[in-house]
Design a protein around this motif. Structure first.
Motif, PDB file in Angstrom:
ATOM      1  N   ASN A  42       0.776  -1.149  -0.002  1.00  0.00           N
ATOM      2  CA  ASN A  42       0.001   0.170   0.082  1.00  0.00           C
ATOM      3  C   ASN A  42       0.968   1.329  -0.003  1.00  0.00           C
ATOM      4  O   ASN A  42       0.653   2.117  -0.683  1.00  0.00           O
ATOM      5  CB  ASN A  42      -0.835   0.116   1.219  1.00  0.00           C
ATOM      6  CG  ASN A  42      -2.285  -1.079   1.170  1.00  0.00           C
ATOM      7  OD1 ASN A  42      -2.662  -1.317   2.240  1.00  0.00           O
ATOM      8  ND2 ASN A  42      -2.223  -1.853   0.193  1.00  0.00           N
ATOM      9  N   VAL A  43       1.906   1.197   0.702  1.00  0.00           N
ATOM     10  CA  VAL A  43       2.870   2.333   0.872  1.00  0.00           C
ATOM     11  C   VAL A  43       3.516   2.390  -0.623  1.00  0.00           C
ATOM     12  O   VAL A  43       3.420   3.716  -0.997  1.00  0.00           O
ATOM     13  CB  VAL A  43       4.074   2.195   1.864  1.00  0.00           C
ATOM     14  CG1 VAL A  43       4.951   3.204   1.753  1.00  0.00           C
ATOM     15  CG2 VAL A  43       3.295   2.433   3.375  1.00  0.00           C
TER      16      VAL A  43
ATOM     17  N   ASN B  40       0.789   3.815  -2.857  1.00  0.00           N
ATOM     18  CA  ASN B  40      -0.381   5.117  -2.401  1.00  0.00           C
ATOM     19  C   ASN B  40      -1.625   4.672  -2.621  1.00  0.00           C
ATOM     20  O   ASN B  40      -2.536   5.295  -3.218  1.00  0.00           O
ATOM     21  CB  ASN B  40       0.149   6.336  -3.008  1.00  0.00           C
ATOM     22  CG  ASN B  40      -0.650   7.562  -2.366  1.00  0.00           C
ATOM     23  OD1 ASN B  40      -0.951   7.303  -1.046  1.00  0.00           O
ATOM     24  ND2 ASN B  40      -0.660   8.415  -2.751  1.00  0.00           N
ATOM     25  N   SER B  41      -1.901   3.430  -2.102  1.00  0.00           N
ATOM     26  CA  SER B  41      -3.321   2.862  -2.474  1.00  0.00           C
ATOM     27  C   SER B  41      -4.318   3.620  -1.651  1.00  0.00           C
ATOM     28  O   SER B  41      -4.207   4.445  -0.726  1.00  0.00           O
ATOM     29  CB  SER B  41      -3.474   1.334  -1.761  1.00  0.00           C
ATOM     30  OG  SER B  41      -2.329   0.746  -2.469  1.00  0.00           O
TER      31      SER B  41
ATOM     32  N   CYS C  13     -11.774   6.391   0.277  1.00  0.00           N
ATOM     33  CA  CYS C  13     -10.641   7.334   0.164  1.00  0.00           C
ATOM     34  C   CYS C  13     -11.058   8.736  -0.070  1.00  0.00           C
ATOM     35  O   CYS C  13     -10.180   9.841   0.284  1.00  0.00           O
ATOM     36  CB  CYS C  13      -9.457   7.011  -0.869  1.00  0.00           C
ATOM     37  SG  CYS C  13      -9.999   7.014  -2.706  1.00  0.00           S
TER      38      CYS C  13
ATOM     39  N   LEU D  76      -5.939   8.717   0.986  1.00  0.00           N
ATOM     40  CA  LEU D  76      -5.072   7.875   0.511  1.00  0.00           C
ATOM     41  C   LEU D  76      -4.149   7.211   1.607  1.00  0.00           C
ATOM     42  O   LEU D  76      -4.009   7.743   2.668  1.00  0.00           O
ATOM     43  CB  LEU D  76      -4.280   8.149  -0.635  1.00  0.00           C
ATOM     44  CG  LEU D  76      -5.156   8.670  -1.961  1.00  0.00           C
ATOM     45  CD1 LEU D  76      -4.474   9.259  -3.047  1.00  0.00           C
ATOM     46  CD2 LEU D  76      -5.891   7.497  -2.658  1.00  0.00           C
ATOM     47  N   THR D  77      -3.405   6.134   1.260  1.00  0.00           N
ATOM     48  CA  THR D  77      -2.159   5.767   2.068  1.00  0.00           C
ATOM     49  C   THR D  77      -1.464   7.092   2.730  1.00  0.00           C
ATOM     50  O   THR D  77      -1.241   6.987   3.914  1.00  0.00           O
ATOM     51  CB  THR D  77      -1.475   4.819   1.560  1.00  0.00           C
ATOM     52  OG1 THR D  77      -2.299   3.626   1.085  1.00  0.00           O
ATOM     53  CG2 THR D  77      -0.207   4.354   2.339  1.00  0.00           C
ATOM     54  N   LEU D  78      -1.085   7.989   1.851  1.00  0.00           N
ATOM     55  CA  LEU D  78      -0.194   9.099   2.148  1.00  0.00           C
ATOM     56  C   LEU D  78      -0.750   9.826   3.429  1.00  0.00           C
ATOM     57  O   LEU D  78      -0.057  10.439   4.248  1.00  0.00           O
ATOM     58  CB  LEU D  78       0.072   9.708   0.935  1.00  0.00           C
ATOM     59  CG  LEU D  78       0.738  11.378   1.088  1.00  0.00           C
ATOM     60  CD1 LEU D  78       2.236  10.936   1.668  1.00  0.00           C
ATOM     61  CD2 LEU D  78       0.887  12.187   0.059  1.00  0.00           C
TER      62      LEU D  78
ATOM     63  N   SER E  87       6.407  11.848   1.848  1.00  0.00           N
ATOM     64  CA  SER E  87       5.546  11.998   0.689  1.00  0.00           C
ATOM     65  C   SER E  87       6.346  11.729  -0.684  1.00  0.00           C
ATOM     66  O   SER E  87       5.582  11.477  -1.739  1.00  0.00           O
ATOM     67  CB  SER E  87       4.665  13.353   0.486  1.00  0.00           C
ATOM     68  OG  SER E  87       6.016  14.345   0.240  1.00  0.00           O
TER      69      SER E  87
ATOM     70  N   VAL F  72       6.058   7.343  -0.259  1.00  0.00           N
ATOM     71  CA  VAL F  72       4.936   6.653  -0.303  1.00  0.00           C
ATOM     72  C   VAL F  72       4.590   6.958  -1.910  1.00  0.00           C
ATOM     73  O   VAL F  72       4.538   8.054  -2.234  1.00  0.00           O
ATOM     74  CB  VAL F  72       3.863   7.299   0.527  1.00  0.00           C
ATOM     75  CG1 VAL F  72       2.451   6.958   0.225  1.00  0.00           C
ATOM     76  CG2 VAL F  72       4.160   7.195   2.035  1.00  0.00           C
ATOM     77  N   GLY F  73       4.057   5.884  -2.498  1.00  0.00           N
ATOM     78  CA  GLY F  73       3.811   5.824  -4.022  1.00  0.00           C
ATOM     79  C   GLY F  73       5.119   5.776  -4.785  1.00  0.00           C
ATOM     80  O   GLY F  73       4.878   5.895  -6.132  1.00  0.00           O
TER      81      GLY F  73
ATOM     82  N   GLU G 126      -4.119   4.563  -8.285  1.00  0.00           N
ATOM     83  CA  GLU G 126      -3.548   4.104  -7.237  1.00  0.00           C
ATOM     84  C   GLU G 126      -2.908   2.690  -7.146  1.00  0.00           C
ATOM     85  O   GLU G 126      -2.711   2.260  -6.263  1.00  0.00           O
ATOM     86  CB  GLU G 126      -4.742   3.964  -6.079  1.00  0.00           C
ATOM     87  CG  GLU G 126      -5.983   3.110  -6.619  1.00  0.00           C
ATOM     88  CD  GLU G 126      -7.119   2.694  -5.408  1.00  0.00           C
ATOM     89  OE1 GLU G 126      -6.646   2.743  -4.446  1.00  0.00           O
ATOM     90  OE2 GLU G 126      -7.875   1.994  -5.971  1.00  0.00           O
TER      91      GLU G 126
END
Length: 497
Positions: free
Chosen positions: A157-158, A161-162, A167, A172-174, A206, A209-210, A428
């Motif tokens: 997920n990280v 950035n699911s 959401c 989102l995950t972030l 940030s 993440v993603g 995502e």
């Protein structure tokens, strides 16, 4: 050609032997796989159309073992691809042919639940849903809820950035992660973010993440928990026209309402999931919206009333409101099972993932309907409508090379049409290998070089998940030539960093 006379096969065999000799002393018995039989299960993630076996798969059990594997691979110049549950849908965890897949599935412990600070500290291999299950006795839960939450891991997920169906309201995950800890490609400990309200220096959390496993290997994550709402109710609204449904989404947001969830399914998807879960969907509707409200009973009653009024004015032909928790879950069951339901009606599917302005929802749906005729393939659509995140599922048979090629063309058309409508090629699910070509359409050479610059700052040799996410200048040049000629390149060998 006989493998013994194939230079590439010989090179791979020698490299594999070198890697196995280096990693065997670093891992417990049985924690290093290298035979074809043992590594085949790791040859792809949820994007099964593209497959590649790695030289070896490492299954460490401790952080020190992860560090040792990374250090050894770095010393040998061997690429490393970190892997969680393998539920990703863009090929982000597809192995490198001359690299090591680092499976982090054994890092599956919840380390701490702090009900006072409303946080959970978990290892990267903990399932998304398991966090909420562990927090439930404290009246808390983890808000991001991808459809694969029963299986996908927080580390994945990280990386991507699911988001999930909630959401729109909860982020989102972030927006729900405070801290990420792990190792760089060299095996150096690294930490991003912190448990305080803010941390000094650049906001590198940030960035990570993603980042799709390209900058660091995540081992531990601290997430925010939120209180369970006292009540949640869901509206199921039917529409006889996709444009009316798309306009209704924009109208709900324009009315100043931020639902807990706002999802859309078209008629083909509704038929597929209804046959699978029997949720009671209107099979005559061209589109269905699911609109959820949560909070105190008073808040929910007021918001459900306002949303119902907006939906009626937008042209809803039928509106049903869940009467209890069981019915609410039944309404959502179809949306949550869209992917497995599609698997029952087609040998394979490719799930696209782009984002457009909410006001263009109907336009993209109508464009996809025209593409179905153009490419002679079916497509079922499910959207995170509230934030314009599309998930068209193109149905095809991967055993038919022509169907696979047409599916690739169809998917690229959706992504690039999304860009033309003011959106992006990603939502995502990440870029992985699936969207490399379409990244050339959205980003300039200068912008791609900026992304490569960030990659080099973390990973100068380009050994961590190479050939993913950022297209090379050469690749974009070749793709541009093909577009000019009216063709399109298929996924070639992944470019070297």
């Amino acid at each position: 050609m006989n493998a013994s006379h194939d230079p590439a096969a010989m090179q791979r065999g020698e490299r594999q032997q070198q890697v196995v000799q280096a990693l065997t002393p670093l891992l417990p018995q049985g924690a290093l796989l290298w035979t074809a039989e043992d590594t085949t299960p790791y040859e792809c993630d949820g994007l099964t159309a593209y497959r590649q076996r790695p030289l070896a798969v490492a299954l460490p059990e401790t952080e020190s073992q992860v560090q040792a594997v990374l250090q050894a691979c770095h010393a040998l110049g061997v690429p490393v691809v970190a892997r969680g549950a393998g539920t990703g849908l863009s090929g982000g965890a597809m192995p490198n042919a001359l690299g090591v897949t680092l499976s982090l599935a054994r890092f599956n412990r919840i380390l701490a639940i702090d009900a006072t600070s409303r946080t959970a500290r978990v290892q990267c291999g903990v399932r998304n849903l398991a966090i909420s299950e562990a927090a439930s006795p404290y009246g808390l839960y983890y808000a991001p809820d991808p459809s694969s939450q029963i299986a996908c891991t927080i580390g994945g997920n990280v990386a991507e950035n699911s988001g999930g169906v909630h959401c729109l309201k909860y982020g989102l995950t972030l927006h729900n992660v405070l801290r990420v800890r792990g190792f760089t490609v060299e095996g150096e400990p690294v930490e991003f973010g912190g448990e305080a309200l803010d941390v000094p220096g650049y906001d590198l959390l940030s960035v990570v993440v993603g980042s799709e496993g390209m900058l660091a290997v995540t081992l531990e994550v601290t997430v925010k928990l939120v209180p369970k709402p006292q009540l949640a109710r869901c509206i199921m609204a039917s529409f006889d026209d996709v444009r009316k449904a798309g306009d209704a989404v924009a109208s709900v947001i324009a009315a100043g309402i931020i639902p807990a969830g706002l999802e859309m399914m078209d008629k083909p998807m509704t038929a597929a999931v209804e046959d699978f879960v029997h949720a009671g969907y209107d099979l005559t509707a061209q589109a269905i919206l699911l609109c959820e409200s949560d909070g105190t009973p008073e808040e929910v009653e007021e918001e459900i009333g306002r949303m119902s009024e907006v939906l009626r004015k937008a042209g809803a032909t039928a509106i049903a409101v869940s009467r209890d928790e069981a019915e609410r879950l039944r309404f959502w069951s179809g949306r949550k099972n869209a992917f497995p339901a599609s698997g029952r009606i087609s040998p394979d599917y490719m799930c696209m993932d782009s984002t457009i302005p909410r006001k263009r929802l109907a336009d993209i749906l109508l464009a996809i309907q025209a593409m179905e005729k153009k490419y002679q393939l079916r497509c079922a659509n499910v959207f995170h409508a509230g934030d314009g995140n599309l998930h068209p599922l193109i149905l095809f048979d991967a055993n038919d090379p022509d169907q696979l090629h047409r599916c690739e063309l169809f998917g690229a058309d959706i992504l690039e049409t999304s860009v033309a409508m003011g959106g992006t090629v990603t939502g995502e699910h990440g870029v992985g290998v699936e969207k490399l070509n379409s990244m050339c359409v959205q980003f300039s050479a200068a912008e791609n070089e900026q992304m490569f610059g960030l990659k080099r700052a973390f990973d100068p040799q380009g050994l961590l998940n190479p050939g993913k996410v950022i297209p090379t200048l050469h690749r974009c040049a070749e793709y541009g030539k093909m577009l000019v000629r009216g063709g399109q390149i298929k996924h070639p060998e992944l470019p070297r960093f």
